[in-house]
Design a protein around this motif. Structure first.
Motif, PDB file in Angstrom:
ATOM      1  N   MET A 125       0.847  -1.188   0.000  1.00 57.23           N
ATOM      2  CA  MET A 125       0.000   0.000   0.000  1.00 57.23           C
ATOM      3  C   MET A 125       0.885   1.241   0.000  1.00 57.23           C
ATOM      4  N   SER A 126       0.287   2.379  -0.249  1.00 54.33           N
ATOM      5  CA  SER A 126       1.059   3.618  -0.181  1.00 54.33           C
ATOM      6  C   SER A 126       1.224   3.989   1.292  1.00 54.33           C
ATOM      7  N   SER A 127       2.197   4.823   1.604  1.00 53.05           N
ATOM      8  CA  SER A 127       2.389   5.186   3.003  1.00 53.05           C
ATOM      9  C   SER A 127       1.198   6.014   3.497  1.00 53.05           C
ATOM     10  N   LEU A 133      -5.020   3.925   7.511  1.00 51.61           N
ATOM     11  CA  LEU A 133      -5.466   2.683   8.149  1.00 51.61           C
ATOM     12  C   LEU A 133      -5.246   2.740   9.667  1.00 51.61           C
ATOM     13  N   LEU A 134      -4.029   3.139  10.054  1.00 48.45           N
ATOM     14  CA  LEU A 134      -3.702   3.172  11.489  1.00 48.45           C
ATOM     15  C   LEU A 134      -4.582   4.146  12.261  1.00 48.45           C
ATOM     16  N   ARG A 135      -5.064   5.154  11.558  1.00 46.55           N
ATOM     17  CA  ARG A 135      -5.887   6.162  12.232  1.00 46.55           C
ATOM     18  C   ARG A 135      -7.369   5.837  12.208  1.00 46.55           C
ATOM     19  N   GLU A 176       7.315   8.214  10.283  1.00 46.20           N
ATOM     20  CA  GLU A 176       6.061   8.957  10.353  1.00 46.20           C
ATOM     21  C   GLU A 176       4.978   8.128  11.076  1.00 46.20           C
ATOM     22  N   LEU A 177       4.895   6.839  10.714  1.00 43.03           N
ATOM     23  CA  LEU A 177       3.884   5.979  11.331  1.00 43.03           C
ATOM     24  C   LEU A 177       4.169   5.793  12.828  1.00 43.03           C
ATOM     25  N   ILE A 180       2.537   8.141  15.263  1.00 45.48           N
ATOM     26  CA  ILE A 180       1.118   8.047  15.628  1.00 45.48           C
ATOM     27  C   ILE A 180       0.758   6.732  16.320  1.00 45.48           C
ATOM     28  N   ASP A 181       1.676   5.787  16.386  1.00 44.01           N
ATOM     29  CA  ASP A 181       1.377   4.501  17.026  1.00 44.01           C
ATOM     30  C   ASP A 181       2.648   3.923  17.661  1.00 44.01           C
ATOM     31  N   ASP A 182       2.642   3.776  18.985  1.00 47.16           N
ATOM     32  CA  ASP A 182       3.856   3.281  19.679  1.00 47.16           C
ATOM     33  C   ASP A 182       4.138   1.814  19.433  1.00 47.16           C
TER      34      ASP A 182
END
Ligand SMILES: *Cc1c(COP(=O)(O)O)cnc(C)c1O
Length: 221
Positions: A125-127, A133-135, A176-177, A180-182
């Protein structure tokens, strides 16, 4: 092929923060046992049924990583034992992994595969999609999967500058990811031909096959 010697040689060059996945796809159990006896405990396979059959035959303290493209209808064959799935490239797949993990009362760790290569034949997938997705609320509702990082494959080329560019792109997406997510900790990039470059570019997990087990007889994958 001296599997132990190859393993020792590679491991002696790895910084402490880099995990080695021994990619044993297409190789016989006797080869896996040699690597196991040399201390290797993380093995990577790219076909689910082959991995499941090897899981049955090998000691149970091995961590099995699925590094190939995953078909949704086959997730069930690995759900009870797989330790990390590297190639998650859609929410639909993640949902199926979550469903199968729930049945076994466990959490399955996954990496999102990000497309960094210019080549068209690579999945991912694109970044931007990974970030979305993560959000997303739907993702936060999946309680039996954990996204612990990202994975990518560079273009198959001799052009080191291009490979370096692609790895750098993935490292930037990873950073970057992470903000937003540890749970995001693993950056899976680098294979036999490019793992040194990958480590220079920030890899924390390399997937090495032929440099450990020797060339594979050529098959489609
Ligand atoms: C086969 C494979 C590897 C290992 O390749 P080698 O060149 O033999 O080290 C790594 N990653 C993926 C996704 C693979 O399919």
């Amino acid at each position: 092929m001296d599997i132990k010697q190859n393993l020792d040689n590679i491991k002696s060059q790895l910084p402490k923060h880099v995990t080695l996945v021994a990619v044993s796809k297409t190789k016989p159990i006797s080869d896996l046992k040699e690597a196991y006896n040399a201390g290797q405990r993380i093995f990577g396979e790219n076909k689910i049924q082959e991995m499941a059959s090897k899981f049955e035959q090998m000691p149970k303290d091995i961590k099995w990583h699925m590094i190939g493209h995953v078909q949704r209808n086959k997730v069930k064959y690995m759900a009870k034992f797989v330790n990390l799935i590297h190639g998650v490239d859609s929410f639909k797949l993640l949902k199926e992994i979550n469903k199968q993990a729930e049945k076994h009362n466990r959490t399955i760790n996954c990496l999102l595969q990000i497309k960094i290569a210019e080549e068209d034949n690579k999945f991912g997938m694109s970044s931007k999609d990974a970030l979305a997705l993560l959000r997303s609320e739907e993702f936060l509702n999946l309680k039996s999967v954990s996204i612990t990082g990202v994975m990518g494959m560079a273009t198959f080329t001799d052009d080191n500058d291009q490979i370096k560019q692609e790895f750098t792109r993935l490292k930037i997406a990873f950073e970057e990811l992470k903000t937003i997510d540890d749970s995001i900790k693993n950056l899976s990039m680098g294979m036999s031909s490019d793992y040194k470059l990958a480590i220079d570019c920030g890899s924390t997990m390399i997937r090495v096959g032929s440099s450990i087990f020797g060339a594979r007889i050529h098959t489609k994958q």
